[in-house]
Each structure stands twice: as C-alpha cells, then as structure tokens.
Design an enzyme around this catalytic site. Structure first.
Site, PDB file in Angstrom:
ATOM      1  CE1 TYR A  87      -4.736   1.258   7.010  1.00 27.84           C
ATOM      2  CE2 TYR A  87      -5.437   2.248   9.085  1.00 27.84           C
ATOM      3  CZ  TYR A  87      -5.039   2.376   7.759  1.00 27.84           C
ATOM      4  OH  TYR A  87      -4.944   3.623   7.190  1.00 27.84           O
ATOM      5  CB  SER A 135      -0.718   9.034  -5.859  1.00 30.36           C
ATOM      6  OG  SER A 135       0.417   8.228  -5.858  1.00 30.36           O
ATOM      7  CB  THR A 177      -3.173   3.850  -3.985  1.00 28.96           C
ATOM      8  OG1 THR A 177      -3.243   3.503  -2.599  1.00 28.96           O
ATOM      9  CG2 THR A 177      -4.327   4.771  -4.332  1.00 28.96           C
ATOM     10  CG  ASN A 233      12.345  10.395   3.410  1.00 28.55           C
ATOM     11  OD1 ASN A 233      11.428  10.287   4.228  1.00 28.55           O
ATOM     12  ND2 ASN A 233      13.223   9.441   3.209  1.00 28.55           N
ATOM     13  CE1 TYR A 266     -10.385   2.439   4.984  1.00 28.00           C
ATOM     14  CE2 TYR A 266      -8.998   1.270   6.563  1.00 28.00           C
ATOM     15  CZ  TYR A 266     -10.036   1.274   5.647  1.00 28.00           C
ATOM     16  OH  TYR A 266     -10.720   0.124   5.389  1.00 28.00           O
TER      17      TYR A 266
HETATM   18  P1  NAD Z   1       0.240   6.177  -2.501  1.00 27.25           P
HETATM   19  O1  NAD Z   1       1.173   5.035  -2.331  1.00 27.25           O
HETATM   20  O2  NAD Z   1      -0.001   6.652  -3.863  1.00 27.25           O
HETATM   21  O3  NAD Z   1       0.696   7.422  -1.607  1.00 27.25           O
HETATM   22  C1  NAD Z   1       1.381   7.288  -0.386  1.00 27.25           C
HETATM   23  C2  NAD Z   1       2.512   8.273  -0.461  1.00 27.25           C
HETATM   24  O4  NAD Z   1       3.226   8.349   0.775  1.00 27.25           O
HETATM   25  C3  NAD Z   1       3.530   7.863  -1.538  1.00 27.25           C
HETATM   26  O5  NAD Z   1       3.736   8.951  -2.412  1.00 27.25           O
HETATM   27  C4  NAD Z   1       4.775   7.578  -0.738  1.00 27.25           C
HETATM   28  O6  NAD Z   1       5.966   7.830  -1.449  1.00 27.25           O
HETATM   29  C5  NAD Z   1       4.567   8.566   0.416  1.00 27.25           C
HETATM   30  N1  NAD Z   1       5.483   8.344   1.523  1.00 27.25           N
HETATM   31  C6  NAD Z   1       5.675   7.223   2.259  1.00 27.25           C
HETATM   32  N2  NAD Z   1       6.679   7.416   3.136  1.00 27.25           N
HETATM   33  C7  NAD Z   1       7.118   8.694   2.949  1.00 27.25           C
HETATM   34  C8  NAD Z   1       8.145   9.478   3.525  1.00 27.25           C
HETATM   35  N3  NAD Z   1       8.971   9.002   4.467  1.00 27.25           N
HETATM   36  N4  NAD Z   1       8.307  10.764   3.084  1.00 27.25           N
HETATM   37  C9  NAD Z   1       7.515  11.255   2.111  1.00 27.25           C
HETATM   38  N5  NAD Z   1       6.542  10.564   1.515  1.00 27.25           N
HETATM   39  C10 NAD Z   1       6.358   9.295   1.925  1.00 27.25           C
HETATM   40  O7  NAD Z   1      -1.119   5.722  -1.791  1.00 27.25           O
HETATM   41  P2  NAD Z   1      -2.439   6.562  -1.436  1.00 27.25           P
HETATM   42  O8  NAD Z   1      -3.466   5.544  -1.169  1.00 27.25           O
HETATM   43  O9  NAD Z   1      -2.679   7.619  -2.444  1.00 27.25           O
HETATM   44  O10 NAD Z   1      -2.069   7.198  -0.033  1.00 27.25           O
HETATM   45  C11 NAD Z   1      -2.174   8.582   0.241  1.00 27.25           C
HETATM   46  C12 NAD Z   1      -2.804   8.809   1.598  1.00 27.25           C
HETATM   47  O11 NAD Z   1      -4.150   8.382   1.547  1.00 27.25           O
HETATM   48  C13 NAD Z   1      -2.142   8.054   2.743  1.00 27.25           C
HETATM   49  O12 NAD Z   1      -2.136   8.881   3.890  1.00 27.25           O
HETATM   50  C14 NAD Z   1      -3.098   6.896   2.951  1.00 27.25           C
HETATM   51  O13 NAD Z   1      -3.038   6.358   4.256  1.00 27.25           O
HETATM   52  C15 NAD Z   1      -4.405   7.604   2.709  1.00 27.25           C
HETATM   53  N6  NAD Z   1      -5.551   6.730   2.469  1.00 27.25           N
HETATM   54  C16 NAD Z   1      -5.524   5.823   1.458  1.00 27.25           C
HETATM   55  C17 NAD Z   1      -6.609   4.987   1.277  1.00 27.25           C
HETATM   56  C18 NAD Z   1      -6.592   3.939   0.203  1.00 27.25           C
HETATM   57  O14 NAD Z   1      -7.383   2.982   0.305  1.00 27.25           O
HETATM   58  N7  NAD Z   1      -5.773   4.069  -0.823  1.00 27.25           N
HETATM   59  C19 NAD Z   1      -7.740   5.091   2.122  1.00 27.25           C
HETATM   60  C20 NAD Z   1      -7.731   6.058   3.116  1.00 27.25           C
HETATM   61  C21 NAD Z   1      -6.633   6.865   3.293  1.00 27.25           C
END
Ligand code: NAD
Length: 276
Positions: free
Chosen positions: A173, A17, A212, A69, A163
């Site tokens: 997306y 994450s 991730t 949550n 993003y």
């Molecule tokens: P990740 O899966 O590790 O993290 C996403 C998190 O959101 C998880 O911990 C999940 O449990 C949580 N989540 C989802 N629904 C939820 C809810 N109802 N209540 C509380 N938590 C909730 O993936 P990540 O890539 O680390 O994502 C983190 C952030 O980074 C997100 O906003 C994602 O859109 C953003 N992001 C990711 C990327 C990528 O390519 N990985 C690129 C740009 C932005």
C-alpha cells in the site's frame, strides 16, 4: 415543497468508480448531482456514462460534469468560481453533500521504504491535502448551508474515501497508508474547526477492497486483499461499491455524526483475520 438537494461528487473515472456508485445512489434519492473527473482524457467516457444514465430514468438529475485535477492548486478555486456557477441557475446554491473520492500514489515500486519525497508528497497532496483545500474553499466561497445550529435545519456534509491502510500496515500500500492516515486526521481536524462555526458534518468512509481502476491498477497483489476479506471477515464476502455509496448517502443525510471514520468492509477491520 422541500428544495431539491444538491450533491458534488468528485473522482468519477468509469462505471466501476466508487464515485459513480455514489452518483447512482444520490440520483435515486432525487438529488441534483454535479460530477468531476480528473482531466479531459476522461471526458468522452464520462459523457457516455451520463447518456446511459438518462435511460435509467432516475428521479434526480446530473447537472453537469467538469474536469478538476486537484494536483493543480488553482483547480478547486476555479471549479467553484467558474465551472459550478455556470451549471447552477442560482450561483450560490449550497451543496447538501460533497463526496471526495480521489486518491493517487505512484506505486511502481510498492515498498514504502523506497518512496522518495516526490512520490510521498504527491500522494499526500492528491489524496489528503485536496480534501482540506476543498473544504476550506467551499466554506469561503459560500457553497455550504448557513446553519442555525438546530438539528432540523439543513447542513452540508463532506465525506472522503479512506482505507484500512490508514491504521494498519497493508502489504504494497506504500505511501497511500501515510496519505490515508493524514486524510483521516484531516477529517477530524476539519470537523472540529468547522463544526462550531458552520455545523459542517465531515466524515470519512473506509471501504473494503473493491476492484476499481485505482485499486487493481495501483496495488500489487490486490486480489489477495479481497481474498483475505472473503475468508476472514464476519460477512465472508467483499463489499460492493453500491453498498459503500449507500452508506455515504445515508451519512450525508444523518445529523450528529462528524469527525468519524465509518467502516464499510464486511466487518473485516473488527476481527483478527485468521482463516479457520
Ligand atoms: P477510481 O480509480 O475509480 O477512482 C479514483 C479517482 O481518483 C479517479 O477518478 C482518478 O481520476 C482520481 N484522481 C487521481 N488523481 C487525481 C487528481 N490529481 N485530480 C483529480 N482526480 C484524481 O478508484 P476508486 O477505488 O473508486 O477510488 C476512489 C476512492 O476510494 C479513493 O480515495 C480510494 O483510495 C478509495 N478507496 C478505494 C478502495 C478500493 O478498494 N477500491 C478501498 C478503500 C478506499
């Protein structure tokens, strides 16, 4: 002696994450950190990560990890009224940095055109509205610094993850594009409202594609997004979660930057992506 700084980092699911990379970055700079995860289903694995982290001997401390949550309207108020005060010796110790690293959309059908209100509104709620609610609640429940408006005084900083799909149409997306657009607009609006009154610094960091759980599990043909960055970005490589996390920490300590979306994507957003 300067007071120990405090960070709230929301959205740790596992060691990949971006939120967990943020925990590492803040701990390395001697912050006290409080983590949140989505639900009890993550508890065991998060506790295991925390145990492993202790072996690393980072200067900072993890004060605790609690479920939150954000789809449940009462979860953020409960977090601030009960869970966090329970972890803090000083109940109203303000946060220096708050990282919102949370997003979700049901992407079983990746076509935006086929999204119904239930899927669309859930994506907006979890990925954008929760940041608005979080910001309002930390202000109203006195978890932010009372700033005297000087550049040297302490200020609280809130950062959310976004993003490129917020500003460009990205294949598969789905409703996350509109949700991230709403998030970025929310960041600007909140920065304008809470700047004059609280000197809050509110920004978004737009990360390049990182493998991730949310990205790989949620976005169909995710690897082709990474491939495009590798082939056409100025740096010709993907970014790593730790690079994103280090910018988040740097941004949280910076002054004079608010209402912005800062790209950490190997420069991909700045070019017309043509592989030569
Ligand atoms: P990740 O899966 O590790 O993290 C996403 C998190 O959101 C998880 O911990 C999940 O449990 C949580 N989540 C989802 N629904 C939820 C809810 N109802 N209540 C509380 N938590 C909730 O993936 P990540 O890539 O680390 O994502 C983190 C952030 O980074 C997100 O906003 C994602 O859109 C953003 N992001 C990711 C990327 C990528 O390519 N990985 C690129 C740009 C932005």
């Amino acid at each position: 002696m300067t007071a120990q700084k405090l960070a709230l980092i929301m959205g740790v699911a596992n060691q990949r994450s971006i939120a967990w990379a943020c925990v590492q970055s803040f701990l390395s700079q001697n912050y006290d950190c409080i983590l949140t995860y989505q639900s009890d289903r993550f508890e065991k694995s998060i506790q295991k990560l925390i145990e492993q982290q202790k072996i690393n001997n980072s200067p900072g401390r993890i004060l605790g990890a609690v479920p939150c949550n954000v789809e449940c309207e009462k979860a953020i108020p409960l977090l601030l009224q009960a869970d966090i005060p329970h972890l803090l010796a000083d109940r109203h110790r303000p946060f220096d940095a708050i990282v919102h690293s949370i997003a979700y959309a049901d992407m079983q059908d990746p076509r935006l055109s086929q999204t119904n209100w239930s899927i669309f509104s859930q994506a907006l709620h979890i990925s954008a509205y929760s940041f608005l609610q979080l910001t309002r609640e930390v202000v109203e429940k006195d978890f932010v610094h009372i700033s005297d408006g000087s550049t040297t005084g302490s200020h609280s900083s809130l950062i959310s993850l976004t993003y490129l799909g917020a500003v460009r149409a990205v294949p598969n997306y789905q409703s996350m594009g509109p949700a991230k657009a709403a998030l970025e607009a929310t960041v600007r609006g909140l920065a304008l409202e809470y700047g004059p009154t609280h000197q809050l610094h509110i920004n978004a960091v737009s990360a390049g594609p990182i493998a991730t759980a949310a990205a790989k599990g949620g976005i169909r043909s995710f690897s082709s997004l990474q491939q495009a960055v590798k082939e056409t970005s100025p740096l010709r490589r993907h970014v790593k979660a730790e690079e994103v996390a280090n910018v988040i920490r740097w941004l949280s300590e910076s002054t004079g930057v608010t209402g912005q979306t800062i790209y950490v994507d190997a420069g991909y957003n700045s070019v017309v992506p043509i592989a030569l």
